[in-house]
Scaffold this active site. Structure first.
Site: not given
Length: 111
Positions: A32, A35
């Site tokens: 991600c 993230c």
């Protein structure tokens, strides 16, 4: 990912749900990009507010049962717990100033 403490099935209840202070959990995944973008911001907030707030991370791919328990469907998902209860959640990365305002608003509402 960062120097934030990681939690898992063995430590989640003790570190997050039984904490004496609010805990912000970063549900993240290795794949991600957002993230990874928000991770340094969360580390800064964790260091700056360590007396008021604990910030931890949980890899949702490695610990899907916990992610499912809190209906985490996208990453990053940030969930704020206070006295063992989920009091605020947001999906997606945020600039630090906006995230701090949202956290402060959630904590004030919980008092």
């Amino acid at each position: 990912m960062t120097d934030l403490r990681a939690v898992d099935e063995a430590t989640f209840d003790e570190v997050v749900l039984r904490s004496g202070k609010p805990v912000l959990v970063d549900f993240w995944a290795e794949w991600c990009p957002p993230c990874h973008q928000i991770a340094p911001v969360l580390a800064q907030i964790g260091a700056e507010r360590k007396d008021q707030l604990t910030v931890v991370k949980l890899n949702a791919d490695e610990h899907p049962a916990i992610a499912a328990r809190y209906r985490v469907m996208a990453m990053p998902t940030l969930i704020l717990f206070h006295h063992g209860e989920m009091i605020w959640a947001v999906v997606g990365a945020r600039p630090k100033a906006r995230l701090l305002k949202e956290l402060d608003d959630a904590l004030l509402a919980a008092v």
